[in-house]
Design a protein around this motif. Sequence first.
Motif, PDB file in Angstrom:
ATOM      1  N   THR A  94       0.665  -1.131  -0.052  1.00  0.00           N
ATOM      2  CA  THR A  94      -0.017  -0.009  -0.164  1.00  0.00           C
ATOM      3  C   THR A  94       0.935   1.115  -0.037  1.00  0.00           C
ATOM      4  O   THR A  94       1.850   1.235   0.887  1.00  0.00           O
ATOM      5  N   CYS A  95       0.543   2.306  -0.805  1.00  0.00           N
ATOM      6  CA  CYS A  95       1.421   3.277  -0.971  1.00  0.00           C
ATOM      7  C   CYS A  95       0.783   4.321   0.057  1.00  0.00           C
ATOM      8  O   CYS A  95      -0.347   4.902   0.032  1.00  0.00           O
ATOM      9  N   VAL A  96       1.812   4.263   1.223  1.00  0.00           N
ATOM     10  CA  VAL A  96       1.467   5.320   2.477  1.00  0.00           C
ATOM     11  C   VAL A  96       1.187   6.968   1.790  1.00  0.00           C
ATOM     12  O   VAL A  96       0.416   7.680   2.267  1.00  0.00           O
ATOM     13  N   SER A  97       2.158   7.251   1.066  1.00  0.00           N
ATOM     14  CA  SER A  97       2.200   8.596   0.921  1.00  0.00           C
ATOM     15  C   SER A  97       0.949   9.028   0.001  1.00  0.00           C
ATOM     16  O   SER A  97       0.375  10.281   0.077  1.00  0.00           O
ATOM     17  N   ARG A  98       0.437   8.323  -0.600  1.00  0.00           N
ATOM     18  CA  ARG A  98      -0.993   8.591  -1.526  1.00  0.00           C
ATOM     19  C   ARG A  98      -2.026   9.078  -0.337  1.00  0.00           C
ATOM     20  O   ARG A  98      -2.982   9.888  -0.762  1.00  0.00           O
ATOM     21  N   GLU A  99      -1.986   8.342   0.726  1.00  0.00           N
ATOM     22  CA  GLU A  99      -2.924   8.723   1.552  1.00  0.00           C
ATOM     23  C   GLU A  99      -2.607   9.689   2.596  1.00  0.00           C
ATOM     24  O   GLU A  99      -3.489  10.617   3.049  1.00  0.00           O
TER      25      GLU A  99
END
Length: 522
Positions: A35-40
């Motif tokens: 999961t891309c943390v920075s996107r959230e």
Amino acid sequence: MAVASLLLIIIGSRRTPRSCRNFPLERSCPSSEQTCVSREKLQSFSSRNSNHHISPPSPYLLSRLLEYEQHHKRCDPLSKPFDRTSQELVRVKNSPDSLVRKNEDLAQDCRYIVFTPGNDELATTMLSLSSSFLYALLTDRVLLVDFDPSMIGLFCEPFRKSTWLLPGEFTFRDRARSAEFRQVFSLGHLMRKQNQKQDQKLQADTASLLFLYLSMDYDDHDKLFYRDETQELLKNVPWLVLRSEQYFLPYFFLLPCFRTELDKLFPDDKETVFHHLGRYLFNPSNQAWGAIARFYDDYLVKAEQRVGLEIKVGNPYETPPYLMLPHILKCIQEESKILPRLQQNNTTTRITILPSFRRKTSKVILVESLLPEFYSELKNMYSTRPIADGEGSVSVRVYRTSSHEGMQKSDRNYHNMKALVDVYLLSMCDVLVISPFSTFGYVASGLAGLNPWFLKNPGDYETKPLEPACRRAVSPEPCFLFHPGEYVPNAVHHCRGRLGPVPVILYCEDFVFGFKLGNLKC
């Protein structure tokens, strides 16, 4: 709300992973992506800087990005249309005759543009890649990227449920970076031969593959890309390979064939084109985001004003730091008044006891430079010398980013990772002071949506000492440095009876031969 955050809400979860055997590195395969943390999380960090307003993306841009993601998923390197279209390239050899498309159905199938960086620098890659993506959006193509190992693992996959990475076994992957590829397959080479009437068999609109060379040293035939009639010829070419290290998308706004669509994508604000595209495309990987978040929480989060100072020195022997520092101080203390002036060393310090209710304003300077001297001098000055009288009650702390290695090492993955961390930390500042002609500064300003202060050109420190040490940009948009030159930028496009912002092409503040996007208020 940023584009990526809105799309995250709309799109939802990822699809089931598929085989990774053809990808250059295992960690670059969609099936191994976490999961891309920075996107959230990136939006919550950006919203803390509430001192400036950024126009939200238009509803039409959001809808087009959703459509693109669906199109990309259908045609990505893990799809059957990709395999079918790739078979056409197996037949192509070094002869121009073999470029003629044998299967006409390919022109109606998935069409691709493969981006290859013009150099290994992170900032220039981000600028040219965002331009390539906008071109893909305007021409209904699927964007694939051919990153070398120094760029792998820096970003999350931007198109959820898919990948934008070119497979390692792709037919032209190794040859696309060679000089021979440009000589044989480039659009400029084809146009030159047709002008000389050496080849009437191959026309641009019947080719199966063409190479678009848009780097700084392109010639007049390569520049024919920036014409409406050329764009009409390129429509049916299944494969385009593009190489550049420039932010070339401003020129699209001068082409009638793209203008209507661009006005719908960016109807009111042309100053945020890179901001929205960059925030959508370049979400830092979890490793990079971890470093960004830790530094921000440890050093920047409590400051009432964050000042980013990016200093680029082309040749420290020709322009040493001790010569640049007085001009930098003049800019940040006197002309822009971003930071308070300090008392002189020979001034007797007066100790004043302030009432307990008088709170100091907290400011942080974040210094980004490959040379450590600027950080050391600024830190020493603001930690040992008192604030000058009349500057108010201010506390200033000085920190440096991770890139202070003396010289750029863009061919190393760890250096590009640190550069990505640094450029995002700068983009989280409230004020930016950057060097002229710096693509790193362009990216930081564009991601932040801030109009930066440009420092004086180092070559002018001795030859033009009386000129201002810096000047404020009128737009956060990056500069198209080496444009084709057919159209002279017009600093005042007429408002045509309209009220409010009107798109204009402006000369760049730091480079008189370049131009950039901006707004003009009538």
